[in-house]
Enzyme design. Structure first.
Site, PDB file in Angstrom:
ATOM      1  N   ARG A 159       0.838  -1.218   0.000  1.00 33.02           N
ATOM      2  CA  ARG A 159       0.000   0.000   0.000  1.00 33.02           C
ATOM      3  C   ARG A 159       0.858   1.246   0.000  1.00 33.02           C
ATOM      4  O   ARG A 159       0.585   2.204  -0.728  1.00 33.02           O
ATOM      5  CB  ARG A 159      -0.876   0.022   1.250  1.00 33.02           C
ATOM      6  CG  ARG A 159      -1.860  -1.111   1.359  1.00 33.02           C
ATOM      7  CD  ARG A 159      -2.562  -1.025   2.719  1.00 33.02           C
ATOM      8  NE  ARG A 159      -3.297  -2.227   3.010  1.00 33.02           N
ATOM      9  CZ  ARG A 159      -2.751  -3.329   3.501  1.00 33.02           C
ATOM     10  NH1 ARG A 159      -1.449  -3.386   3.749  1.00 33.02           N
ATOM     11  NH2 ARG A 159      -3.486  -4.387   3.741  1.00 33.02           N
ATOM     12  N   ARG A 242      11.843  -0.824   7.496  1.00 27.39           N
ATOM     13  CA  ARG A 242      12.482  -1.327   8.703  1.00 27.39           C
ATOM     14  C   ARG A 242      13.991  -1.235   8.502  1.00 27.39           C
ATOM     15  O   ARG A 242      14.506  -1.561   7.417  1.00 27.39           O
ATOM     16  CB  ARG A 242      12.092  -2.786   8.969  1.00 27.39           C
ATOM     17  CG  ARG A 242      10.690  -2.980   9.545  1.00 27.39           C
ATOM     18  CD  ARG A 242      10.570  -2.460  10.977  1.00 27.39           C
ATOM     19  NE  ARG A 242       9.236  -2.637  11.531  1.00 27.39           N
ATOM     20  CZ  ARG A 242       8.258  -1.731  11.483  1.00 27.39           C
ATOM     21  NH1 ARG A 242       8.461  -0.557  10.877  1.00 27.39           N
ATOM     22  NH2 ARG A 242       7.087  -1.969  12.039  1.00 27.39           N
ATOM     23  N   ASP A 266      14.320   6.857   8.263  1.00 27.29           N
ATOM     24  CA  ASP A 266      13.440   6.997   9.427  1.00 27.29           C
ATOM     25  C   ASP A 266      13.616   5.811  10.374  1.00 27.29           C
ATOM     26  O   ASP A 266      13.111   5.829  11.488  1.00 27.29           O
ATOM     27  CB  ASP A 266      11.978   7.083   8.958  1.00 27.29           C
ATOM     28  CG  ASP A 266      11.027   7.360  10.117  1.00 27.29           C
ATOM     29  OD1 ASP A 266      11.293   8.328  10.873  1.00 27.29           O
ATOM     30  OD2 ASP A 266      10.024   6.632  10.277  1.00 27.29           O
ATOM     31  N   GLU A 271      17.695   0.032  16.450  1.00 31.83           N
ATOM     32  CA  GLU A 271      17.061   1.183  17.102  1.00 31.83           C
ATOM     33  C   GLU A 271      17.081   1.016  18.614  1.00 31.83           C
ATOM     34  O   GLU A 271      16.882  -0.095  19.085  1.00 31.83           O
ATOM     35  CB  GLU A 271      15.616   1.322  16.606  1.00 31.83           C
ATOM     36  CG  GLU A 271      15.594   1.751  15.160  1.00 31.83           C
ATOM     37  CD  GLU A 271      14.195   1.950  14.593  1.00 31.83           C
ATOM     38  OE1 GLU A 271      13.257   2.198  15.371  1.00 31.83           O
ATOM     39  OE2 GLU A 271      14.065   1.867  13.370  1.00 31.83           O
ATOM     40  N   HIS A 289      12.078   7.268  13.584  1.00 33.39           N
ATOM     41  CA  HIS A 289      10.949   6.341  13.387  1.00 33.39           C
ATOM     42  C   HIS A 289       9.605   7.045  13.642  1.00 33.39           C
ATOM     43  O   HIS A 289       8.808   6.608  14.482  1.00 33.39           O
ATOM     44  CB  HIS A 289      11.102   5.090  14.264  1.00 33.39           C
ATOM     45  CG  HIS A 289      10.403   3.886  13.698  1.00 33.39           C
ATOM     46  ND1 HIS A 289      10.811   2.599  13.905  1.00 33.39           N
ATOM     47  CD2 HIS A 289       9.297   3.802  12.925  1.00 33.39           C
ATOM     48  CE1 HIS A 289       9.987   1.762  13.302  1.00 33.39           C
ATOM     49  NE2 HIS A 289       9.054   2.483  12.686  1.00 33.39           N
TER      50      HIS A 289
END
Ligand code: GLV
Ligand code: GLV
Length: 327
Positions: A159, A242, A266, A271, A289
């Site tokens: 999407r 990711r 991002d 992380e 993120h």
């Protein structure tokens, strides 16, 4: 009355929805990521029928077993669900759901925010101006690169990838090529997009490569040193999917050596840590993120996670249940 555990405070609209359904909602007392043993300890304090969890929670067999036999669903507050062992859930008859659709526009907007920011050197220009270095207009000051009419390579046509492609073509008269495990001829017709069965062929031609795949074994380090070397030295790499899809240490090298021109990220491999050297580079934009982080969208994600829980508690099918074949 069903009991629901939420692993960290989320927007109130989702919590209100569950309460209005008559459920007993317990939000983790700590407003931070729970370590796995802390999450297990919280789940063992009571017997919960449903858990609303976050992408920062590692949800595996130990966690399911701690939650006990009455738990019916773990509703992930994210579209990505690589933090959850879906096989272990299936073995125990636990439903897993995610939050697709409601964040598509927002993540696509953030993707363009990153793309335009790196190409127009926005963060660098902001740092320059704040530092008092702006001494007057100059013909060669901070020259960037146009996005209009460039070739955008979409890796992963879900999407979000499709929405980014739409904006690229309709908003910037760009050419779109895409790589995915599945070809989509309807999409090709609608946007004049070109399918690249081999990722390498997309990387060789794209001026901007934008990553939109889920994290799977097959996509971990999909973009490694070898793949970056296939990109044009003038190309930009954008990632809102990711972190582990890109070999981040190799990206630091590629940005330093001029293998590619710039990157905008991002998400990160470990992380919230950043690969050594990444934050020192000027040819990279880094956001923490936040691609889905608008007031509107985070509220809708909370409500959608609540809808999935309510459906399962009422014995209906979760509208966004995920299987192992999510795509
Ligand atoms: C955020 O990263 C999400 O998967 O929703
Ligand atoms: C996420 O919604 C995707 O399919 O890209």
């Amino acid at each position: 009355m069903a009991k629901i555990f939420i692993t960290r405070r989320i927007p109130e609209s989702g919590i209100e929805k569950l309460k209005a359904h008559g459920d007993d909602v317990v939000v983790s007392p700590h407003d931070r990521v729970l370590a796995k043993d802390e999450l297990i300890a919280e789940l063992k304090k009571d017997r919960y029928d449903a858990v609303l969890c976050l992408l920062t929670d590692t949800i595996d067999a130990d966690v399911f077993d701690a939650a006990g036999e009455q738990v019916k669903i773990f509703a992930n507050y994210a579209v990505g669900f690589d933090n959850i062992d879906v096989d272990a859930a299936r073995e125990r008859g636990i439903i897993i759901s995610n939050t697709p659709g409601v964040l598509t526009d927002t993540v696509a907007e953030h993707t363009f925010t990153l793309m335009l920011s790196i190409m127009h050197r926005v963060a660098e220009a902001d740092r320059f101006t704040r530092a008092g270095k702006y001494k007057g207009w100059a013909p060669l000051l901070l020259l960037g690169t146009d996005l209009s009419r460039k070739t955008i390579g979409i890796v992963g046509l879900g999407r979000i990838g499709a929405r980014v492609a739409h904006h690229a073509v309709r908003g910037f008269d760009a050419r779109v090529m895409y790589h995915d495990v599945k070809r989509n001829e309807e999409f090709e017709k609608e946007l004049g997009a070109v399918y690249k069965e081999k990722l390498e062929n997309l990387l060789k031609e794209a001026d901007v490569v934008s990553i939109h795949v889920p994290l799977l074994d097959s996509t971990r380090h999909l973009i490694n040193a070898e793949r970056m070397a296939q990109m044009k030295p003038t190309a930009y790499l954008v990632n809102t999917s990711r972190g582990p899809v890109i070999d981040e240490a190799a990206l630091v090298d590629a940005l330093k050596n001029g293998t590619i021109k710039g990157a905008a990220l991002d998400v990160y491999e470990n992380e919230p840590e950043l690969a050594p050297g990444l934050a020192e580079l000027d040819n990279v934009i880094l956001t923490p993120h936040i691609a889905s982080a608008t007031e509107e969208t985070r509220g809708k994600m909370a409500e959608l996670a609540a809808d999935n829980i309510i459906a399962v508690l009422e014995g209906r099918t979760a509208p966004n249940a995920v299987g192992i074949a999510a795509r």
